[in-house]
Design an enzyme around this catalytic site. Structure first.
Site, PDB file in Angstrom:
ATOM      1  N   PRO A   1       0.840  -1.207   0.000  1.00 47.07           N
ATOM      2  CA  PRO A   1       0.000   0.000   0.000  1.00 47.07           C
ATOM      3  C   PRO A   1       0.873   1.255   0.000  1.00 47.07           C
ATOM      4  CG  PRO A   1      -0.564  -1.477   1.821  1.00 47.07           C
ATOM      5  CD  PRO A   1       0.716  -1.971   1.234  1.00 47.07           C
ATOM      6  N   GLU A   2       0.539   2.203  -0.839  1.00 44.53           N
ATOM      7  CA  GLU A   2       1.241   3.482  -0.827  1.00 44.53           C
ATOM      8  C   GLU A   2       0.288   4.547  -0.298  1.00 44.53           C
ATOM      9  OE1 GLU A   2       4.238   4.537  -3.473  1.00 44.53           O
ATOM     10  OE2 GLU A   2       4.207   2.672  -4.595  1.00 44.53           O
TER      11      GLU A   2
END
Ligand SMILES: [Zn+2]
Length: 295
Positions: free
Chosen positions: A2-3
């Site tokens: 996840p960014e």
């Protein structure tokens, strides 16, 4: 992994679905999930039980919920609220759903609420993510103090960033991935932002012009804002939104993962180069390789 846009999407979901609710019970189903909380799983659960959740916040890829646990912890009124801090790691998800649904294999922790509505589950296939409790940490948890603000936070100072960046002697992409300088920019969004700003990833930070740094910051913000609007990027099924739905933004990527495909700006085939143990994607024409780059 996840960014920032994914994490922001989760934060928004927590704010809408969890804020204002009171925690009935906390189950730690795998002790590894609280490995960064030395008092351990029982203390973690007891500290949160009975607390009322306040705002959901984010810095880079960290999330935290303010928890007003003045009652159960016996703290006097006016004591700063506590924080439940979450880092999603490589594959962590926060998923809401009916409390009576079966516990899937990779559920590491579960919070139920006094209203008996949707519970919150921390699901993590690879157990790189973690949760911790930070007494009094609602404003900024101590675990996050060493992490620089991310470019979407009001606390981010563009001039300070430009000055600190230009003092470094490294490549621009390495600098973007350094969480002590700027947080929340991972491999995907670094490549997308550098393409948008027409900068090669190995450009030396010490030779970047101030205007180029500002152009890059604007590009990062544009890319993040577009991704948040689309609900975050998902390249595999490991990331699920807080309501359990996957977010997709992949079709809007210009260069990341697009080796050999035409650059959306000039049509030149996108180039893939080795970077650390991963890859960097860029346009050979829009982002010429620097003569004295820092690889
Ligand atoms: Zn191009």
């Amino acid at each position: 992994m996840p960014e920032l846009p994914e994490v922001e999407t989760v934060r928004d979901g927590l704010q809408r679905h969890v804020s204002g609710r009171t925690i009935a019970a906390v189950q730690v189903l795998h002790p590894r999930v609280v490995r960064h909380y030395p008092p351990g799983p029982e203390d973690f659960a007891a500290s949160l039980r009975g607390g009322t959740v306040g705002d959901a916040s984010r810095r880079g890829k960290y999330l935290w919920l303010a928890v007003d646990s003045a009652g159960p912890r016996g703290q006097p009124a006016g004591t700063p609220a506590d924080a439940l801090v979450a880092h999603l790691g490589m594959s962590g998800q926060l998923v809401l759903g009916p409390p009576d649904r079966p516990l899937a294999t990779h559920v590491r922790a579960r919070l139920t609420f006094t209203d008996g509505e949707e519970d919150l589950r921390f699901v993590d296939q690879r157990t790189f993510g973690h949760l911790l409790f930070d007494p009094g940490g609602a404003t900024l948890p101590a675990a996050l103090a060493h992490i620089a603000p991310d470019p979407l936070e009001p606390a981010f100072d563009d001039e300070l960033f430009a000055a600190r960046l230009r003092k470094r002697r490294t490549g621009i992409k390495r600098a973007l991935l350094d969480q002590s300088l700027i947080s929340g920019v991972g491999n995907i969004y670094a490549d997308e932002s550098l393409w948008r700003a027409t900068l090669h990833w190995a450009r030396g930070t010490d030779v970047l012009r101030r205007a180029e740094v500002f152009r890059l910051l604007a590009a990062i913000r544009e890319v993040f804002t577009a991704a948040i609007g689309a609900g975050g990027t998902s390249f595999d099924n490991l990331y699920v939104r807080v309501n359990g739905e996957s977010g997709y933004f992949g079709t809007d990527l210009a260069v990341y993962g697009m080796q050999g495909k035409p650059c959306p700006r000039c049509g030149t085939p996108v180039r893939r180069e080795k970077f650390m143990n991963r890859s960097s994607f860029s346009c050979p024409k829009c982002q010429p390789r620097p003569r004295h780059g820092r690889w």
